[in-house]
Every structure is written in C-alpha cells, then in structure tokens.
Design an enzyme around this catalytic site. Structure first.
Site, mmCIF file in Angstrom:
data_model
loop_
_atom_site.group_PDB
_atom_site.id
_atom_site.type_symbol
_atom_site.label_atom_id
_atom_site.label_comp_id
_atom_site.label_asym_id
_atom_site.label_seq_id
_atom_site.Cartn_x
_atom_site.Cartn_y
_atom_site.Cartn_z
ATOM 1 N N HIS A 317 -2.998 -4.542 1.537
ATOM 2 C CA HIS A 317 -2.715 -4.883 2.939
ATOM 3 C C HIS A 317 -3.352 -6.224 3.257
ATOM 4 O O HIS A 317 -4.443 -6.532 2.758
ATOM 5 C CB HIS A 317 -3.298 -3.811 3.874
ATOM 6 C CG HIS A 317 -2.705 -3.838 5.242
ATOM 7 N ND1 HIS A 317 -3.125 -4.737 6.201
ATOM 8 C CD2 HIS A 317 -1.707 -3.128 5.781
ATOM 9 C CE1 HIS A 317 -2.414 -4.539 7.303
ATOM 10 N NE2 HIS A 317 -1.540 -3.579 7.075
ATOM 11 N N ASP A 375 2.304 3.145 4.254
ATOM 12 C CA ASP A 375 3.593 3.493 3.622
ATOM 13 C C ASP A 375 3.462 4.410 2.422
ATOM 14 O O ASP A 375 4.469 4.853 1.878
ATOM 15 C CB ASP A 375 4.296 2.193 3.196
ATOM 16 C CG ASP A 375 4.736 1.420 4.414
ATOM 17 O OD1 ASP A 375 4.345 0.239 4.543
ATOM 18 O OD2 ASP A 375 5.414 2.000 5.264
HETATM 19 C C1 SDX Z 1 2.916 -2.819 6.201
HETATM 20 O O1 SDX Z 1 0.676 -6.522 8.566
HETATM 21 C C2 SDX Z 1 0.724 -5.290 8.861
HETATM 22 O O2 SDX Z 1 -0.046 -4.796 9.665
HETATM 23 C C3 SDX Z 1 1.799 -4.496 8.162
HETATM 24 C C4 SDX Z 1 1.807 -3.000 8.424
HETATM 25 C C5 SDX Z 1 2.142 -2.710 9.872
HETATM 26 O O3 SDX Z 1 1.799 -1.602 10.317
HETATM 27 O O4 SDX Z 1 2.840 -3.542 10.500
HETATM 28 O O5 SDX Z 1 0.535 -2.447 8.126
HETATM 29 C C6 SDX Z 1 2.857 -2.290 7.581
HETATM 30 O O6 SDX Z 1 3.665 -3.733 5.962
HETATM 31 C C7 SDX Z 1 1.992 -2.252 5.152
HETATM 32 C C8 SDX Z 1 2.112 -3.015 3.790
HETATM 33 C C9 SDX Z 1 3.303 -2.400 3.041
HETATM 34 N N1 SDX Z 1 3.615 -3.188 1.842
HETATM 35 C C10 SDX Z 1 3.392 -2.700 0.620
HETATM 36 O O7 SDX Z 1 2.849 -1.608 0.373
HETATM 37 C C11 SDX Z 1 3.932 -3.593 -0.505
HETATM 38 C C12 SDX Z 1 2.859 -3.730 -1.588
HETATM 39 N N2 SDX Z 1 1.754 -4.510 -1.037
HETATM 40 C C13 SDX Z 1 1.723 -5.935 -1.336
HETATM 41 O O8 SDX Z 1 2.989 -6.535 -1.344
HETATM 42 C C14 SDX Z 1 0.608 -6.674 -0.599
HETATM 43 O O9 SDX Z 1 -0.510 -5.907 -0.706
HETATM 44 C C15 SDX Z 1 0.811 -7.073 0.850
HETATM 45 C C16 SDX Z 1 2.033 -7.891 1.051
HETATM 46 C C17 SDX Z 1 0.861 -5.864 1.717
HETATM 47 C C18 SDX Z 1 -0.409 -7.917 1.246
HETATM 48 O O10 SDX Z 1 -0.386 -9.022 0.434
HETATM 49 P P1 SDX Z 1 -1.381 -10.274 0.711
HETATM 50 O O11 SDX Z 1 -2.330 -9.994 1.808
HETATM 51 O O12 SDX Z 1 -0.543 -11.501 0.815
HETATM 52 O O13 SDX Z 1 -2.261 -10.248 -0.555
HETATM 53 P P2 SDX Z 1 -1.913 -10.986 -1.884
HETATM 54 O O14 SDX Z 1 -0.461 -10.820 -2.199
HETATM 55 O O15 SDX Z 1 -2.486 -12.359 -1.827
HETATM 56 O O16 SDX Z 1 -2.728 -10.081 -2.959
HETATM 57 C C19 SDX Z 1 -4.063 -10.353 -3.279
HETATM 58 C C20 SDX Z 1 -4.165 -9.922 -4.754
HETATM 59 C C21 SDX Z 1 -3.145 -10.642 -5.650
HETATM 60 O O17 SDX Z 1 -3.696 -10.631 -6.961
HETATM 61 P P3 SDX Z 1 -4.465 -12.020 -7.475
HETATM 62 O O18 SDX Z 1 -3.475 -13.152 -7.283
HETATM 63 O O19 SDX Z 1 -5.682 -12.149 -6.558
HETATM 64 O O20 SDX Z 1 -4.822 -11.732 -8.910
HETATM 65 O O21 SDX Z 1 -3.873 -8.524 -4.871
HETATM 66 C C22 SDX Z 1 -2.694 -8.347 -5.650
HETATM 67 C C23 SDX Z 1 -1.957 -9.701 -5.668
HETATM 68 O O22 SDX Z 1 -1.188 -9.808 -6.849
HETATM 69 N N3 SDX Z 1 -1.904 -7.318 -4.967
HETATM 70 C C24 SDX Z 1 -1.316 -6.298 -5.580
HETATM 71 C C25 SDX Z 1 -0.745 -5.530 -4.557
HETATM 72 N N4 SDX Z 1 -0.984 -6.111 -3.362
HETATM 73 C C26 SDX Z 1 -1.698 -7.229 -3.626
HETATM 74 N N5 SDX Z 1 -1.230 -5.968 -6.909
HETATM 75 C C27 SDX Z 1 -0.556 -4.838 -7.173
HETATM 76 N N6 SDX Z 1 0.025 -4.029 -6.234
HETATM 77 C C28 SDX Z 1 -0.052 -4.354 -4.925
HETATM 78 N N7 SDX Z 1 0.526 -3.571 -4.005
#
Ligand code: SDX
Length: 440
Positions: A317, A375
């Site tokens: 998140h 989710d």
């Molecule tokens: C919702 O904003 C809100 O409030 C949203 C929400 C709401 O109520 O409105 O809470 C609802 O959208 C919840 C989120 C649902 N999405 C998912 O579950 C999809 C999977 N999650 C990811 O896509 C991700 O975690 C995000 C998009 C939710 C957040 O991404 P960020 O903040 O941009 O973080 P990032 O992509 O920079 O990740 C940081 C690190 C990275 O690795 P490094 O580059 O540091 O090595 O964490 C890794 C990412 O690759 N990472 C994940 C991951 N999420 C982040 N690796 C594996 N699986 C994941 N789910």
C-alpha cells in the site's frame, strides 16, 4: 442534516521552511494538521524561484487539506471524522457512516431516520436508463457499464443542477449514493441475462442491494441477515480513504466545475485499475492461478524475481506500511461469512491465510513493509456470497461513492479551491525548424 464545519485556510505554525536556490534563500510557511505530517506551503515557490516541485506519483505531496478521513500508515490507523474504523464497522450501519462522512457528525435518531428515508426514496433510476444497459454486450465487464451508467446520470440531472447551491449539492449526493447499488445490481443482472429487480423501500441499504442482486420476479427472496450485516460492514470499510487515486480523480474533475455524476464516472474509471480497486478481482485470479497451497512457495519465488513482473495482489500500500486495519476486520468477517455458509473449508481462504503467513515471515515482504490490504480478503467473502469476481470492483465503487461525494462536496465548499492544473518538467525536443513533407 447537520451543518458541515466550514473549510478555512490551515493555520500557519510559527515555523517556516527555508530553501536556498542559487544565491537566494526563500522561506515558506509550515502548517500543522490536527494530527499527521505537517505541510510546507510551496504555492509561492514558482513565483519566488522560477522552479516547480517534482513529485511523480505525489509521494510527498498534499493536494488539499481535508477534515474527512485520517490515515496513519505506520501505525495502521484509519479514522472517519475522528472515529476509528473498527468501531464504526462494529457499531454503525453504512448509511450512518455515510451521514458522518458527508456531515462531519454521527446522526441522532431523527436525522438518521430522515437521511435513510431520503436515500431510500432516491434508489430507483429513470426508466430510460434501462435502454443504456441494452446497448452493451451481455459479456461486458460490469465496470465498463458502471463508468457509463454513473456518468450518464448527468444526462438526467445536469440541467436541473446548480452545484453552487448547497441544497442541490446535497440532492446530487443523495441521488448518487442511492442509485449506485441499483445500477450495480442491474449491471450484474444484465450480465447473466436476468430481469432487473426494483429496489424495495422497506429494506436496509445492504439488504436492498443483495435483494436486487439475487431476487427474481418468480418467487420471494429472503436475504440472509448475516450476509446483509457482512455486506454492510464491507461497505463501511470501503467508504473513504483520504486522497487515493480515484478520490483525487474525482477532486480533479470536480475542480473544473464538472457535473458531479460525470466526476463519479471518472472516479469509477480510476478505481478500475488493478493497482487500485481492481486488486480484489486480481486477488481471486491470483489464488486460482496458484491453485494449491503446495504451489505457494514457487509463486512467492516468482513474485520476488523482479523480471517476472508478478505482484502479490492484495498486498502492499502507498500509505500503510503496517497491516491495513480494514484487512484485519475483513479477515474476521471472512471467517464469519464462510462459517455461516458452511464453507469454512473454502480452499481459497486456506490458500489466502497460508499466503499471508508465508509472506509476513519472508524478509522480502517484511523489509518492503508489504502487508495485506483491504483487497486481500474482500474477494473471498464476495465469492462465498455468490458474487462473480467481475463484480468485486463494482462493489468497491458502490461503497466509495460515499467518500467520493463527501470529498467532492468538501472541495466545492472550500473557498481555496481552484481548478487543478499541475505543471511538468519538459524533456522533449529542443526548438527545431519545420521540414516540409517533400524534404522529409
Ligand atoms: C487500494 O491509495 C489508497 O488508499 C488505495 C486504497 C483505497 O482504499 O482507496 O487503499 C485501495 O488500492 C489498495 C491497494 C490495492 N492494490 C494491490 O493490492 C495491488 C498490489 N499492490 C501494489 O501494486 C503496490 O503495493 C501499490 C500500488 C498498492 C503501492 O505501490 P507503491 O506505493 O507505488 O509502492 P512501490 O510500487 O514503489 O513498491 C515498493 C517496493 C517495490 O520493490 P523495490 O523496487 O523497492 O525493490 O515494494 C514492491 C515494489 O516492487 N511491491 C511489491 C508489491 N507492492 C509493492 N512486490 C510484490 N507484491 C506487491 N503487491
């Protein structure tokens, strides 16, 4: 309806932030919130320095000040108008929380009855809108229908709507909150070739939604009260969440003075993305793809291999670097619903619990502070209720309409509001002479 506390400019603290640019030192006021990070007001930065800030994804940017929802990502706190989410989920119903988000206070008995009744009397949609559904292929993704259906409400209310009048903003809010479940149930019925079911005025919001989803004209349909209560709780948990992508989309669209129905259509479009509200559907697809608890270690390996591009859906998140408090409530609700339906051995739940256990003990996820989010469990509950996975994000949109409308109203009533118009860092071509076609 209680009067909402007026938005004013944040009170500047005594502190300032100083930026040195070249031989110039520029100071900017710091504002403190009631809680959470303070902000540096950089609105004069460009005028004073000729520089823009640069913050793709708005990782360090507050787009507004708001009184509606507070999140502390490190502590895993979510509060609507100062009330903890688990207390609201436990002790309120969805419309009570909708009243709170819109008006800033929980309703007394009289206000609650009048609010509930007014919403109920707006649940029907114009009969002409049935023809909009007929234009879609039956197999259309229901979110594609919802983007169109919600925005098309503006075709019925645009001319009679002056969004600068408080009473008309309130009427638009009632219409949107009331009609979203009706449109959502119609999108489902249309996809399965069944007749639309009209709302029933003697049912609660969640009960009415489940009735419109699963009743048929052929016999009486009794909604299971345990499922209605679970649905009500799920709607509360999804109602608002500060300045997330879809809420920011609604605010941006609304900042131009666009019709609120069209703004909600824009919010639905943004919510559909798999990185946002589309994740609940993606979680079920991921669990089905893993197939069996024994395959989890291999899947985790793929997630940790960046080349795979595979994410652990329902994890991580932008704000929560701790367990999403909504996931905690949903995990418990999931077990209650599956027990009620005699599905406690549901393989997907077993896989989800095992996936969570492994991920939370794996360094890769721990160091990146990746925890289950809202989710991760919601889809398992919906599936147990017999709701198809393509409808999961639609349910998210039904709930989040309350938050979108509350945030839109707050923005419309904020004297500081201007049309949103970010700038850019231009990295394109330097000026060059035009070359006529015959010479290219
Ligand atoms: C919702 O904003 C809100 O409030 C949203 C929400 C709401 O109520 O409105 O809470 C609802 O959208 C919840 C989120 C649902 N999405 C998912 O579950 C999809 C999977 N999650 C990811 O896509 C991700 O975690 C995000 C998009 C939710 C957040 O991404 P960020 O903040 O941009 O973080 P990032 O992509 O920079 O990740 C940081 C690190 C990275 O690795 P490094 O580059 O540091 O090595 O964490 C890794 C990412 O690759 N990472 C994940 C991951 N999420 C982040 N690796 C594996 N699986 C994941 N789910």
């Amino acid at each position: 309806m209680a009067a909402v506390e007026k938005m004013q400019s944040p009170s500047p603290s005594k502190r300032t932030a100083t930026l040195s640019v070249g031989d110039k030192n520029v100071s900017f006021p710091i504002y403190d919130g009631v809680e959470g990070p303070s902000v540096i007001d950089i609105s004069k930065l460009y005028g004073e320095t000729g520089f823009f800030t640069y913050d793709p994804g708005f990782m360090s940017t507050a787009s507004c000040d708001s009184k509606i929802t507070f999140i502390d990502g490190d502590k895993g706190i979510l509060r609507y108008r100062g009330y903890d989410i688990d207390a609201l989920a436990e002790k309120c119903d969805f419309l009570e929380v909708a009243y709170l988000l819109l008006n800033g206070e929980l309703p007394n008995k009289k206000d609650k009855q009048s609010f509930d009744r007014t919403v109920t009397l707006h649940t029907m949609i114009h009969e002409q809108l049935h023809f909009l559904f007929r234009g879609f292929p039956r197999a259309s993704h229901p979110m594609a229908i919802m983007v169109g259906a919600a925005a098309s409400l503006s075709a019925f209310y645009h001319d009679s709507l002056d969004i600068n009048v408080a009473g008309e903003r309130e009427l638009a809010a009632y219409r949107l909150i009331a009609k979203m479940p009706t449109l959502a149930a119609m999108a489902y019925k249309y996809s399965v070739g069944m007749p639309f079911i009209y709302p029933q005025n003697d049912m609660s919001f969640a009960e009415n939604f489940l009735h419109m989803m699963f009743a048929t004209p052929c016999e009486k349909y009794k909604v299971n009260p345990v499922l209605a209560k679970a649905m009500d709780k799920i709607l509360i948990l999804h109602a608002d969440h500060e300045q997330n992508a879809s809420t920011s989309t609604v605010r941006m669209a609304g900042s131009s003075g666009a019709n609120p129905f069209a703004c909600i259509g824009a919010g639905i479009a943004s919510l559909w993305g798999p990185a946002h509200g589309g994740a609940n559907e993606a979680v079920i697809n991921m669990l089905k793809e893993i197939g069996d608890v024994s395959k989890i270690p291999d899947f985790i390996k793929k997630v940790k291999d960046k080349q795979s591009g595979i994410k652990l859906m329902g994890f991580g998140h932008r704000v929560y670097k701790n367990y999403d408090p909504r996931a905690t409530v949903l995990r418990k609700t999931c077990q209650e619903v599956l027990a009620e339906l005699g599905k406690i051995d549901e393989p997907l739940l077993k896989m989800a619990v095992e996936l969570e256990r492994i991920a939370l003990s794996d360094e890769y996820f721990v160091e990146r502070k990746l925890y289950p989010n809202v989710d991760f469990y919601s889809g398992i509950i919906y599936r147990a209720m017999g709701i198809p996975s393509k409808m999961f994000t639609v349910l998210f949109a039904v709930a989040r309409t309350v938050g979108w409308v509350a945030q839109w109203k707050e923005m419309m009533e904020d004297p500081k509001t201007k049309i949103g118009r970010p700038r850019q860092l231009f990295t394109g071509s330097a000026p060059r002479a035009f070359v006529p076609l015959e010479k290219r």
